[in-house]
Design a protein around this motif. Structure first.
Motif, PDB file in Angstrom:
ATOM      1  N   ILE A  12     -13.644 -23.815 -26.015  1.00  0.00           N
ATOM      2  CA  ILE A  12     -12.921 -24.335 -24.865  1.00  0.00           C
ATOM      3  C   ILE A  12     -12.937 -25.799 -25.045  1.00  0.00           C
ATOM      4  CG2 ILE A  12     -13.351 -24.837 -22.457  1.00  0.00           C
ATOM      5  CD1 ILE A  12     -14.922 -22.232 -22.077  1.00  0.00           C
ATOM      6  N   ASP A  13     -13.375 -26.537 -25.693  1.00  0.00           N
ATOM      7  CA  ASP A  13     -13.129 -27.978 -26.050  1.00  0.00           C
ATOM      8  C   ASP A  13     -11.904 -28.103 -26.695  1.00  0.00           C
ATOM      9  OD1 ASP A  13     -15.435 -28.434 -24.621  1.00  0.00           O
ATOM     10  OD2 ASP A  13     -16.743 -29.192 -26.407  1.00  0.00           O
ATOM     11  N   SER A  14     -11.625 -27.251 -27.847  1.00  0.00           N
ATOM     12  CA  SER A  14     -10.502 -27.388 -28.383  1.00  0.00           C
ATOM     13  C   SER A  14      -9.204 -26.975 -27.705  1.00  0.00           C
ATOM     14  CB  SER A  14     -10.466 -26.698 -29.827  1.00  0.00           C
ATOM     15  OG  SER A  14     -10.802 -25.273 -29.624  1.00  0.00           O
ATOM     16  N   LEU A  15      -9.320 -25.877 -26.954  1.00  0.00           N
ATOM     17  CA  LEU A  15      -8.356 -25.531 -26.289  1.00  0.00           C
ATOM     18  C   LEU A  15      -7.707 -26.400 -25.019  1.00  0.00           C
ATOM     19  CD1 LEU A  15      -9.443 -21.634 -25.653  1.00  0.00           C
ATOM     20  CD2 LEU A  15      -7.450 -22.671 -27.140  1.00  0.00           C
ATOM     21  N   SER A  16      -8.771 -27.157 -24.674  1.00  0.00           N
ATOM     22  CA  SER A  16      -8.399 -28.034 -23.529  1.00  0.00           C
ATOM     23  C   SER A  16      -7.446 -29.387 -24.117  1.00  0.00           C
ATOM     24  CB  SER A  16      -9.655 -28.648 -22.653  1.00  0.00           C
ATOM     25  OG  SER A  16     -10.310 -29.508 -23.720  1.00  0.00           O
ATOM     26  N   GLU A  17      -7.358 -29.428 -25.411  1.00  0.00           N
ATOM     27  CA  GLU A  17      -6.514 -30.594 -25.916  1.00  0.00           C
ATOM     28  C   GLU A  17      -5.176 -30.477 -25.813  1.00  0.00           C
ATOM     29  OE1 GLU A  17      -7.979 -31.007 -29.972  1.00  0.00           O
ATOM     30  OE2 GLU A  17      -9.954 -31.820 -29.220  1.00  0.00           O
ATOM     31  N   ARG A  18      -4.574 -29.366 -25.320  1.00  0.00           N
ATOM     32  CA  ARG A  18      -3.113 -29.061 -25.145  1.00  0.00           C
ATOM     33  C   ARG A  18      -2.929 -28.305 -23.830  1.00  0.00           C
ATOM     34  NH1 ARG A  18      -2.105 -23.747 -27.265  1.00  0.00           N
ATOM     35  NH2 ARG A  18      -3.618 -23.090 -28.759  1.00  0.00           N
ATOM     36  N   PRO A  19      -1.756 -28.230 -23.339  1.00  0.00           N
ATOM     37  CA  PRO A  19      -1.521 -27.618 -21.979  1.00  0.00           C
ATOM     38  C   PRO A  19      -1.883 -25.903 -22.183  1.00  0.00           C
ATOM     39  CG  PRO A  19       0.138 -29.039 -22.457  1.00  0.00           C
ATOM     40  CD  PRO A  19      -0.549 -28.847 -23.801  1.00  0.00           C
ATOM     41  N   LEU A  20      -2.202 -25.390 -21.195  1.00  0.00           N
ATOM     42  CA  LEU A  20      -2.447 -24.131 -21.290  1.00  0.00           C
ATOM     43  C   LEU A  20      -2.069 -23.379 -19.912  1.00  0.00           C
ATOM     44  CD1 LEU A  20      -5.903 -23.667 -23.208  1.00  0.00           C
ATOM     45  CD2 LEU A  20      -3.741 -23.034 -24.172  1.00  0.00           C
ATOM     46  N   ALA A  21      -1.650 -22.192 -19.951  1.00  0.00           N
ATOM     47  CA  ALA A  21      -1.370 -21.013 -18.752  1.00  0.00           C
ATOM     48  C   ALA A  21      -2.646 -20.515 -18.820  1.00  0.00           C
ATOM     49  CB  ALA A  21      -0.066 -20.503 -19.019  1.00  0.00           C
ATOM     50  N   LEU A  22      -3.326 -20.118 -17.794  1.00  0.00           N
ATOM     51  CA  LEU A  22      -4.377 -19.470 -17.680  1.00  0.00           C
ATOM     52  C   LEU A  22      -4.178 -18.045 -17.064  1.00  0.00           C
ATOM     53  CD1 LEU A  22      -7.026 -22.163 -16.486  1.00  0.00           C
ATOM     54  CD2 LEU A  22      -6.148 -21.863 -18.792  1.00  0.00           C
ATOM     55  N   PHE A  23      -4.613 -17.120 -17.584  1.00  0.00           N
ATOM     56  CA  PHE A  23      -4.364 -15.742 -17.212  1.00  0.00           C
ATOM     57  C   PHE A  23      -5.696 -14.963 -16.909  1.00  0.00           C
ATOM     58  CE2 PHE A  23      -0.598 -16.707 -19.317  1.00  0.00           C
ATOM     59  CZ  PHE A  23       0.343 -15.872 -18.682  1.00  0.00           C
ATOM     60  N   ILE A  24      -6.019 -15.057 -15.587  1.00  0.00           N
ATOM     61  CA  ILE A  24      -7.418 -14.701 -14.985  1.00  0.00           C
ATOM     62  C   ILE A  24      -7.682 -13.199 -14.554  1.00  0.00           C
ATOM     63  CG2 ILE A  24      -9.199 -15.487 -13.542  1.00  0.00           C
ATOM     64  CD1 ILE A  24      -7.768 -18.229 -13.298  1.00  0.00           C
ATOM     65  N   ASP A  25      -8.590 -12.577 -15.130  1.00  0.00           N
ATOM     66  CA  ASP A  25      -8.760 -11.246 -14.737  1.00  0.00           C
ATOM     67  C   ASP A  25      -9.327 -11.403 -13.282  1.00  0.00           C
ATOM     68  OD1 ASP A  25      -9.389  -8.440 -14.751  1.00  0.00           O
ATOM     69  OD2 ASP A  25     -11.065  -8.567 -15.808  1.00  0.00           O
ATOM     70  N   ASP A  26      -9.462 -10.315 -12.551  1.00  0.00           N
ATOM     71  CA  ASP A  26     -10.179 -10.180 -11.157  1.00  0.00           C
ATOM     72  C   ASP A  26     -11.336  -9.626 -11.169  1.00  0.00           C
ATOM     73  OD1 ASP A  26     -10.340 -10.124  -8.409  1.00  0.00           O
ATOM     74  OD2 ASP A  26      -9.673  -7.960  -8.215  1.00  0.00           O
ATOM     75  N   GLY A  27     -11.589  -8.390 -11.459  1.00  0.00           N
ATOM     76  CA  GLY A  27     -12.959  -7.740 -11.486  1.00  0.00           C
ATOM     77  C   GLY A  27     -13.889  -8.008 -12.420  1.00  0.00           C
TER      78      GLY A  27
END
Length: 248
Positions: free
Chosen positions: A2-17
């Motif tokens: 997660i640390d490395s991913l946060s270094e660039r803009p990301l669109a988050l696709f979030i599950d519900d259940g």
């Protein structure tokens, strides 16, 4: 990760259940709310409808899961499931089974009724979504639940305005199975897979998302995944983003 991913803009696709709502709490909420909704429409008592769902749902859902990969479209899946569910429930109670189109409409109305009233949000999930939205992340859902049901569910959580789109296999007409689902929602949203982070409660869904070119994190409350809750992921993303800003 997660640390490395946060270094660039990301669109988050979030599950519900399993990510925003607890399916273990959702099941009794469905039984309670079916008991409120169905008697005025089809007769019977609240207790009878709740009992019917407890008996019917596990059988019909297991049958649908075995056939999941065979459906050419989400529309075909939803139609088969809605008709089957209503038919089996009515047969269990001994009431007349409505025509197929009426059964689909009835099930859809019931699902929205439940979504607007169910109380099964995972602790900290709504505030995590809010914090991610407020920090500038582009938010989408990535659920096996239809978009019109997700609209009711997210409104119930106070999150109606936080998502750019509610996916919803109906929006791409593909069941949530295989890489095609994720490829479809990325194409529909205009987000490049490499710029997407999928947050899932199912390890296999994470694999499909990664195979489609996206990043993925697996939420497992039992500690086997990348995080135990959406709140934990939000905390890590926001902390890393803040650290990155302070270094620039």
């Amino acid at each position: 990760m997660i640390d490395s991913l946060s270094e660039r803009p990301l669109a988050l696709f979030i599950d519900d259940g399993g990510v925003m709502n607890d399916n273990n709490l959702r099941a009794p909420e469905w039984r309670r709310l079916i008991g409120e909704f169905m008697p005025s429409r089809m007769g019977g008592t609240a207790e009878q409808w709740a009992s019917a769902n407890q008996a019917v749902f596990p059988v019909i859902w297991q049958h649908m899961l075995q056939r999941f990969h065979t459906f050419a479209s989400h529309q075909a899946f939803y139609r088969t499931y809605a008709i089957g569910w209503i038919s089996e429930m009515c047969s269990y109670l001994g009431v007349a089974v409505p025509p197929e189109e009426d059964a689909i409409t009835l099930y859809s109305e019931l699902a929205v009724y439940v979504g607007k009233r169910e109380d099964c949000s995972i602790e900290g999930a709504a505030s995590a979504v809010d914090s991610l939205h407020d920090s500038g992340y582009r938010l989408f859902t990535a659920s096996g639940t239809a978009s019109w049901e997700l609209r009711a569910i997210t409104a119930r959580m106070g999150l109606a305005e936080t998502f750019l789109e509610l996916y919803g296999p109906d929006l791409i007409d593909h069941v949530k199975f295989g890489t095609e689902y994720y490829e479809g929602i990325f194409a529909h949203s205009g987000v490049q897979p490499k710029d997407a982070l999928v947050i899932e409660s199912d390890k296999e869904c994470c694999r499909w998302a990664i195979e489609s070119g996206a990043n993925a994190v697996w939420i497992d409350p039992r500690g086997r995944g990348d995080a135990t809750s959406l709140a934990a992921i939000a905390h890590a993303l926001l902390w890393s983003k803040q650290q990155g800003s302070s270094r620039s």
